[in-house]
Design an enzyme around this catalytic site. Structure first.
Site, PDB file in Angstrom:
ATOM      1  CG  ASP A 204      41.354  60.304  53.140  1.00 42.33           C
ATOM      2  OD1 ASP A 204      41.379  59.148  52.687  1.00 42.33           O
ATOM      3  OD2 ASP A 204      42.374  60.884  53.579  1.00 42.33           O
ATOM      4  CB  SER A 205      38.833  57.157  48.779  1.00 40.96           C
ATOM      5  OG  SER A 205      37.821  56.549  49.558  1.00 40.96           O
TER       6      SER A 205
ATOM      7  CG  ASP B 160      40.233  57.652  56.043  1.00 38.49           C
ATOM      8  OD1 ASP B 160      40.919  56.985  56.838  1.00 38.49           O
ATOM      9  OD2 ASP B 160      40.110  57.377  54.839  1.00 38.49           O
TER      10      ASP B 160
ATOM     11  CE  LYS C 275      41.404  54.058  56.616  1.00 42.42           C
ATOM     12  NZ  LYS C 275      42.339  54.953  55.909  1.00 42.42           N
TER      13      LYS C 275
ATOM     14  CD  GLU D 204      46.492  58.091  54.706  1.00 36.26           C
ATOM     15  OE1 GLU D 204      47.530  58.642  54.280  1.00 36.26           O
ATOM     16  OE2 GLU D 204      45.449  57.983  54.035  1.00 36.26           O
TER      17      GLU D 204
ATOM     18  CD  GLU E 137      45.709  52.436  49.970  1.00 30.68           C
ATOM     19  OE1 GLU E 137      45.282  52.960  51.015  1.00 30.68           O
ATOM     20  OE2 GLU E 137      45.456  52.879  48.830  1.00 30.68           O
TER      21      GLU E 137
END
Ligand code: KIV
Length: 272
Positions: free
Chosen positions: A51-52, A90, A119, A121, A188
């Site tokens: 999602d960057s 993501d 993925k 978070e 991260e």
């Protein structure tokens, strides 16, 4: 790691089974067909549709603006490039924060678009959603430490786990996620010693970004590596090319050729 024989694509269980290998896993982000083709040609192991995307490609200040539609479209473009790397997508902010059923429905959209795993978070508080995704047969990669979707709660993009109590929680979260069935964990923006400890404590591969050299693998953002993400990059980035400058040079040369009448030439034109 070597891609599986017989033309089959790498899977989440293949990645999970890589734990303990001395060869580091290599993961890079990709958001479209050209970046996916470059990643495949480079022989990386995993491609992360991160999602960057929101910050690197769509020009947002953070990842919070990214939608499931954005991730679906990017995943489709990456998957259609036919790569054999494992495609991990993501789950964007709010796509897994509104109940397990919604999370499974959103993950299904990403899988149907071409993801081989998702993925998300967060630590122990994500257990119910991780369990629901695994029950729906979707492989899950965890992401701990500097989790960009928590930028407001963290008060900025800050290294996490520097204090002893924070570090303890992070190790415990990592063990919880791994024991719950996550096949790998991204670490991260954490101190290298903490990433090394997590890597020792969990039975699944850790993939680091700004987490030192002791993780089981490394991930970076495609545009950071090739120099296409603006002048300022975080300290953990190493640039291997200067494509933004090269692209501007190429375009300026072409514009000059157009303006001076050197483009198009006879060879670049059709005749009746
Ligand atoms: O979105 C992303 O690119 C990521 C990596 C930085 C791990 O999550």
């Amino acid at each position: 790691m070597t891609l599986p024989p017989g033309g089959r694509a790498l899977t989440a269980p293949d990645v999970r089974a890589h734990k303990g290998s001395p060869e580091p896993l290599v993961m890079v982000t990709a958001y479209d067909a050209p970046t996916a083709r470059a990643a495949a040609a480079a022989g990386v192991d995993l491609v992360l549709v991160g999602d960057s995307l929101g910050m690197v490609v769509l020009g947002y200040p953070d990842t919070l603006h990214v939608t499931v539609e954005d991730m679906e479209r990017a995943t489709g473009a990456v998957a259609r490039s036919g790569l054999r790397q494992l495609v991990v997508t993501d789950m964007p902010w709010t796509s897994y924060h509104q109940g397990e059923a919604a999370a499974v429905a959103n993950a299904a959209r990403l899988v149907r678009a071409g993801a081989g795993a998702v993925k998300l978070e967060g630590g122990a508080k994500r257990l119910p959603v991780v369990q629901a995704l695994l029950d729906a047969e979707v492989p899950v990669m965890g992401h701990l430490g500097l989790t960009p979707q928590s930028v407001m709660a963290m008060g900025g993009f800050k290294v996490q786990g520097k204090a002893a109590d924070e570090a303890k929680v992070l190790v415990s979260d990592a063990i919880t996620l791994a024991e719950s069935g996550c096949f790998a964990l991204v670490l991260e923006g954490v101190p290298a010693e903490l990433a090394a400890e997590v890597t020792r404590c969990v039975p699944v591969p850790t993939i680091g970004i700004g987490a030192g050299g002791s993780c089981d693998g490394q991930v970076l953002v495609f545009h950071d590596i090739v120099g296409w993400s603006g002048p300022r990059v975080p300290r953990f980035v190493r640039r291997y090319a200067d494509l933004e400058v090269r692209a501007a040079e190429a375009l300026a040369t072409w514009a000059g050729d157009v303006r001076s009448g050197r483009f198009p030439s006879e060879q670049e034109a059709y005749r009746a």
